[in-house]
Design a protein around this motif. Structure first.
Motif, PDB file in Angstrom:
ATOM      1  N   ALA A 313      59.164   8.849  35.323  1.00 32.43           N
ATOM      2  CA  ALA A 313      58.382   8.289  36.428  1.00 32.43           C
ATOM      3  C   ALA A 313      57.338   9.291  36.902  1.00 32.43           C
ATOM      4  O   ALA A 313      56.191   8.922  37.203  1.00 32.43           O
ATOM      5  N   LYS A 314      57.701  10.546  36.960  1.00 26.95           N
ATOM      6  CA  LYS A 314      56.748  11.569  37.369  1.00 26.95           C
ATOM      7  C   LYS A 314      55.624  11.690  36.345  1.00 26.95           C
ATOM      8  O   LYS A 314      54.454  11.884  36.704  1.00 26.95           O
ATOM      9  N   ALA A 315      55.984  11.585  35.064  1.00 29.10           N
ATOM     10  CA  ALA A 315      54.955  11.639  34.017  1.00 29.10           C
ATOM     11  C   ALA A 315      53.923  10.529  34.206  1.00 29.10           C
ATOM     12  O   ALA A 315      52.708  10.752  34.070  1.00 29.10           O
ATOM     13  N   GLU A 316      54.386   9.337  34.537  1.00 26.75           N
ATOM     14  CA  GLU A 316      53.464   8.220  34.748  1.00 26.75           C
ATOM     15  C   GLU A 316      52.559   8.472  35.944  1.00 26.75           C
ATOM     16  O   GLU A 316      51.354   8.181  35.910  1.00 26.75           O
ATOM     17  N   VAL A 317      53.131   9.029  37.016  1.00 24.87           N
ATOM     18  CA  VAL A 317      52.327   9.354  38.194  1.00 24.87           C
ATOM     19  C   VAL A 317      51.208  10.311  37.825  1.00 24.87           C
ATOM     20  O   VAL A 317      50.070  10.189  38.307  1.00 24.87           O
ATOM     21  N   LEU A 318      51.514  11.261  36.949  1.00 18.67           N
ATOM     22  CA  LEU A 318      50.545  12.296  36.574  1.00 18.67           C
ATOM     23  C   LEU A 318      49.667  11.879  35.392  1.00 18.67           C
ATOM     24  O   LEU A 318      48.858  12.681  34.912  1.00 18.67           O
ATOM     25  N   GLY A 319      49.832  10.643  34.931  1.00 18.91           N
ATOM     26  CA  GLY A 319      48.943  10.121  33.893  1.00 18.91           C
ATOM     27  C   GLY A 319      49.349  10.454  32.477  1.00 18.91           C
ATOM     28  O   GLY A 319      48.522  10.391  31.559  1.00 18.91           O
ATOM     29  N   HIS A 320      50.619  10.790  32.252  1.00 20.54           N
ATOM     30  CA  HIS A 320      51.088  11.116  30.905  1.00 20.54           C
ATOM     31  C   HIS A 320      51.809   9.921  30.293  1.00 20.54           C
ATOM     32  O   HIS A 320      52.419   9.110  30.980  1.00 20.54           O
ATOM     33  N   THR A 321      51.758   9.850  28.982  1.00 17.66           N
ATOM     34  CA  THR A 321      52.565   8.881  28.245  1.00 17.66           C
ATOM     35  C   THR A 321      53.471   9.665  27.298  1.00 17.66           C
ATOM     36  O   THR A 321      53.097  10.726  26.792  1.00 17.66           O
ATOM     37  N   GLY A 322      54.681   9.150  27.089  1.00 17.13           N
ATOM     38  CA  GLY A 322      55.584   9.824  26.166  1.00 17.13           C
ATOM     39  C   GLY A 322      56.362  10.963  26.783  1.00 17.13           C
ATOM     40  O   GLY A 322      56.817  11.868  26.079  1.00 17.13           O
ATOM     41  N   GLY A 323      56.534  10.941  28.081  1.00 13.24           N
ATOM     42  CA  GLY A 323      57.335  11.976  28.732  1.00 13.24           C
ATOM     43  C   GLY A 323      56.494  13.030  29.409  1.00 13.24           C
ATOM     44  O   GLY A 323      55.277  13.120  29.223  1.00 13.24           O
ATOM     45  N   LEU A 324      57.145  13.852  30.207  1.00 16.75           N
ATOM     46  CA  LEU A 324      56.474  14.876  31.004  1.00 16.75           C
ATOM     47  C   LEU A 324      56.325  16.167  30.203  1.00 16.75           C
ATOM     48  O   LEU A 324      57.304  16.678  29.673  1.00 16.75           O
ATOM     49  N   PRO A 325      55.122  16.713  30.086  1.00 14.49           N
ATOM     50  CA  PRO A 325      54.978  18.013  29.423  1.00 14.49           C
ATOM     51  C   PRO A 325      55.533  19.108  30.323  1.00 14.49           C
ATOM     52  O   PRO A 325      55.534  18.982  31.555  1.00 14.49           O
ATOM     53  N   TRP A 326      56.018  20.176  29.711  1.00 17.17           N
ATOM     54  CA  TRP A 326      56.704  21.228  30.459  1.00 17.17           C
ATOM     55  C   TRP A 326      55.870  21.764  31.616  1.00 17.17           C
ATOM     56  O   TRP A 326      56.400  22.050  32.692  1.00 17.17           O
ATOM     57  N   TRP A 327      54.561  21.888  31.414  1.00 16.55           N
ATOM     58  CA  TRP A 327      53.724  22.514  32.445  1.00 16.55           C
ATOM     59  C   TRP A 327      53.631  21.674  33.718  1.00 16.55           C
ATOM     60  O   TRP A 327      53.194  22.165  34.750  1.00 16.55           O
ATOM     61  N   ASP A 328      54.076  20.406  33.654  1.00 13.27           N
ATOM     62  CA  ASP A 328      54.014  19.556  34.841  1.00 13.27           C
ATOM     63  C   ASP A 328      55.390  19.284  35.454  1.00 13.27           C
ATOM     64  O   ASP A 328      55.514  18.431  36.349  1.00 13.27           O
ATOM     65  N   LEU A 329      56.416  20.001  35.022  1.00 13.36           N
ATOM     66  CA  LEU A 329      57.747  19.825  35.609  1.00 13.36           C
ATOM     67  C   LEU A 329      57.734  20.078  37.114  1.00 13.36           C
ATOM     68  O   LEU A 329      58.422  19.405  37.883  1.00 13.36           O
ATOM     69  N   LEU A 330      56.981  21.080  37.535  1.00  8.86           N
ATOM     70  CA  LEU A 330      56.939  21.453  38.945  1.00  8.86           C
ATOM     71  C   LEU A 330      55.638  21.050  39.617  1.00  8.86           C
ATOM     72  O   LEU A 330      55.332  21.505  40.723  1.00  8.86           O
ATOM     73  N   ALA A 331      54.867  20.180  38.965  1.00  8.62           N
ATOM     74  CA  ALA A 331      53.589  19.745  39.537  1.00  8.62           C
ATOM     75  C   ALA A 331      53.818  18.984  40.836  1.00  8.62           C
ATOM     76  O   ALA A 331      54.757  18.200  40.957  1.00  8.62           O
ATOM     77  N   PRO A 332      52.965  19.204  41.834  1.00  6.88           N
ATOM     78  CA  PRO A 332      53.113  18.455  43.097  1.00  6.88           C
ATOM     79  C   PRO A 332      52.641  17.021  42.940  1.00  6.88           C
ATOM     80  O   PRO A 332      51.646  16.748  42.256  1.00  6.88           O
ATOM     81  N   VAL A 333      53.348  16.091  43.565  1.00  4.87           N
ATOM     82  CA  VAL A 333      52.908  14.690  43.611  1.00  4.87           C
ATOM     83  C   VAL A 333      53.069  14.208  45.047  1.00  4.87           C
ATOM     84  O   VAL A 333      53.642  14.891  45.896  1.00  4.87           O
ATOM     85  N   GLY A 334      52.589  13.007  45.294  1.00  2.00           N
ATOM     86  CA  GLY A 334      52.630  12.482  46.659  1.00  2.00           C
ATOM     87  C   GLY A 334      51.571  13.163  47.502  1.00  2.00           C
ATOM     88  O   GLY A 334      50.432  13.356  47.071  1.00  2.00           O
ATOM     89  N   ALA A 335      51.941  13.553  48.713  1.00  2.00           N
ATOM     90  CA  ALA A 335      51.029  14.255  49.612  1.00  2.00           C
ATOM     91  C   ALA A 335      51.638  15.621  49.918  1.00  2.00           C
ATOM     92  O   ALA A 335      52.144  15.850  51.011  1.00  2.00           O
ATOM     93  N   PRO A 336      51.615  16.521  48.938  1.00  2.00           N
ATOM     94  CA  PRO A 336      52.256  17.821  49.145  1.00  2.00           C
ATOM     95  C   PRO A 336      51.508  18.650  50.169  1.00  2.00           C
ATOM     96  O   PRO A 336      50.283  18.649  50.225  1.00  2.00           O
TER      97      PRO A 336
END
Length: 627
Positions: A313-336
């Protein structure tokens, strides 16, 4: 609650001058000389009393005299060693380039290495007499009944006295040296990263004082490079990840040699000490039985698809397909919210106040008394830890990056400090808390932070999404990533019995473990092949699953708090003060918790599943704002 002046800009460095004026001070030298003299006197008394292993026999009056003298002397010596050792580590952990500190620490470790032999002798002696016989005749032994029973059990896994003495001496040039090599290399490691500046509405994080700008970008210490995983700019996150992997390439060979040497020696010692499995010493050290670990692991494996659901779900929020790449595991989403250091202190203090004024006041105390070291800088170790120093006083290290996760880390480490305040009145032998229980207060405090944050966010979906993501990032690390580290270490320990593992083989094991733990939640093309090199945890046997135990146990305790806050408060501090005085299952039973039951661990994971459900609902509804 305002903890500190909001105009403050620099991140704090801790103050240890209240213990000794400096590394070169006469006070430190005298303390070092004094504890060595006490160690020598204690060794002589061991010899005079005949404190060493032997055949089973009846307790004598001399044995009672011996235990009444030896235990207080051991406690006093342990207090001195903790103070001097913590003072030295406070210097080497914040500046790996401080050769004077490193020399003094090395000398201190060499001078006190024989203490391990005395510990083994005491264990063998207690086993020859029997703890219960000593407890019946000595009030001092009765006050230390649990550590003495543990000593008796440990005696079954000893080599001869001469062999244990040799092992203690060789550890200085073996296990400790390999761990120190890892710490020195990783603390000095740098990487060039191209990154954009902060936006107008984000506090500018202090840049490193001696950072350099090369042709490929700003050269940063590894602690700061890894901290960029939370940067709002996706380009910066990916650049930092790629720079990090390139940097680990430059030290992979010596770090692989260090890990192979350490695990090879550990396997040899385990065999000679009659441990059947590399996992057994860690279970014993944590006061956890196999039934408990199996129940927890069963629940964890069942939960992995839920954590994969979150990362997808986080991958989709960040515009990725096929799962979350490692560099975005800790990426902020929402209104951080990017936090200044004063904001972080206030947010932790305010959250802690929802539990008790005493817990909240600890934040002010840590701030004003110089307990905290928060600035990332060259030579400073990565990660975070809390170090007990003297009585109820601690020192807390973190590498603050202005993120919600950074505030969570502060809350986590101050949870350890709160635990230490409750252990302050215990003797050193009484407060030897296993890691699985050492995480109790820290995870409880993190849970308080999340609950307070969600309450403050109200019905704001973007704010709730951000808070949930910050919490689930940490939970994913402690459940899924820790599981990958556990799987890796099991494979490493097994294969090391057959020979040396190459860098390529270590990477294969790491990637296989990550794929198994994260399932399809991550993009398998972009994992982290060198997490075995990043973590110094592998230089302590199975320094992984106890974190999961702590997380889920802490969540379970918070559920008990919500059911009956007043009753919980009456027993919680007592529980924290007793974590060195009982088996994990026994202490958990005080709150009606059965840690040998899969159902308990599942119930804690259900709390996280509920947060995953809400995150996925908000993410699918489009309640997010990312850059």
């Amino acid at each position: 609650m305002t903890v500190t002046d909001r105009t403050e800009v620099p991140l704090p460095h801790w103050d240890v001058t209240q213990f000794f004026p400096s590394l070169g001070s006469r006070e430190l030298a005298s303390a070092h000389e004094g504890l060595l003299a006490d160690l020598g006197r204690l060794r002589s008394r061991f010899d005079e009393f005949g404190v060493r292993g032997g055949d089973r026999r009846d307790v004598t009056d001399q044995d009672v005299t011996a235990i009444d003298e030896v235990i207080p002397a051991l406690n006093e010596l342990l207090d001195q060693m903790r103070l001097v050792g913590a003072f030295l580590y406070a210097h080497v952990s914040t500046d790996a380039r401080d050769d004077d500190a490193a020399t003094l620490q090395s000398r201190f470790q060499a001078d006190t290495a024989s203490f391990a032999t005395l510990t083994k002798r005491l264990q063998a002696w207690v086993a020859s007499i029997g703890t219960e016989r000593l407890v019946e005749r000595s009030p001092i032994a009765a006050d230390h009944a649990f550590p003495l029973r543990r000593a008796e059990e440990a005696a079954a896994h000893q080599m001869s006295e001469a062999e244990e003495d040799l092992a203690a001496e060789l550890s200085l040039t073996g296990g400790r040296a390999w761990a120190k090599l890892h710490g020195d290399l990783t603390a000095r490691l740098t990487a060039p990263v191209r990154r954009s500046g902060a936006s107008d509405d984000e506090p500018e994080m202090p840049s490193i004082g001696d950072a350099d700008r090369g042709a490929d970008g700003e050269i940063l210490p590894m602690s700061m490079v890894r901290g960029l995983a939370t940067d709002p700019d996706p380009g910066v996150r990916r650049a930092a990840y790629e720079a990090e992997l390139e940097a680990w390439d430059t030290v992979a060979v010596p770090l692989a040699a260090a890990l192979n040497a350490f695990k090879g020696a550990a396997n040899t010692l385990n065999r000679r000490r009659n441990w059947q499995d590399s996992l057994d010493p860690a279970l014993f050290a944590n006061n956890v039985d196999r039934e408990t670990l199996a129940a927890m692991q069963d629940a964890v494996v069942t939960s992995l698809p839920d954590f994969a659901r979150y990362t997808r779900a986080k991958a989709e929020v960040l515009g990725h397909t096929g799962g979350l790449p490692w560099w975005d595991l800790l990426a902020p989403v929402g209104a951080p919210r990017r936090l200044s250091w004063p904001d972080a202190l206030d947010s932790v203090a305010d959250a802690f106040a929802t539990y008790s004024p005493t817990l909240s006041e600890l934040v002010r105390r840590a701030d004003t008394e110089g307990w905290l070291d928060a600035e990332p800088r060259a030579g400073k170790v990565g990660g975070a830890f809390c170090m007990p120093v003297q009585d109820d006083v601690s020192r807390v290290l973190l590498n603050f990056d202005g993120s919600f996760d950074g505030a969570q880390t502060l809350a986590h480490e101050l949870g350890h400090a709160y635990h230490n305040t409750n252990l302050g009145h215990r003797t050193p032998l009484q407060r030897q808390t296993p890691m699985a229980l050492a995480e109790t207060a820290s995870i409880f405090c993190e849970t308080i932070m999340v609950q307070a944050g969600l309450a403050g966010a109200g019905d704001d979906p973007a704010a709730r999404l951000s808070i949930l993501d910050g919490d689930l990032q940490g939970a994913t690390q402690v459940v899924a990533d820790i599981h990958s580290r556990f799987l890796f270490e099991r494979g490493l320990s097994t294969e090391r019995e057959r020979g040396i593992l190459s860098v390529d083989r270590l990477r294969e094991l790491m990637l296989d473990a990550q794929r198994t733990a994260y399932l399809d939640g991550l993009d398998h093309r972009h994992l982290h092949r060198d997490m075995w090199a990043v973590k110094g945890h592998y230089f302590t046997a199975y320094y992984n699953w106890p974190y999961t135990f702590g997380l889920l146990f802490g969540i379970g305790l918070y559920a008990e708090f919500e059911r009956d806050p007043d009753r919980f408060r009456l027993g919680y501090d007592d529980l924290l003060s007793a974590t060195g005085l009982g088996e994990s299952a026994e202490l958990a039973a005080r709150f009606g918790i059965d840690v040998r039951s899969v159902a308990f661990w599942t119930s804690s994971l259900d709390v996280l599943r509920g947060r995953i459900d809400e995150f996925c609902t908000l993410a699918q509804a489009g309640h997010h704002s990312t850059r």
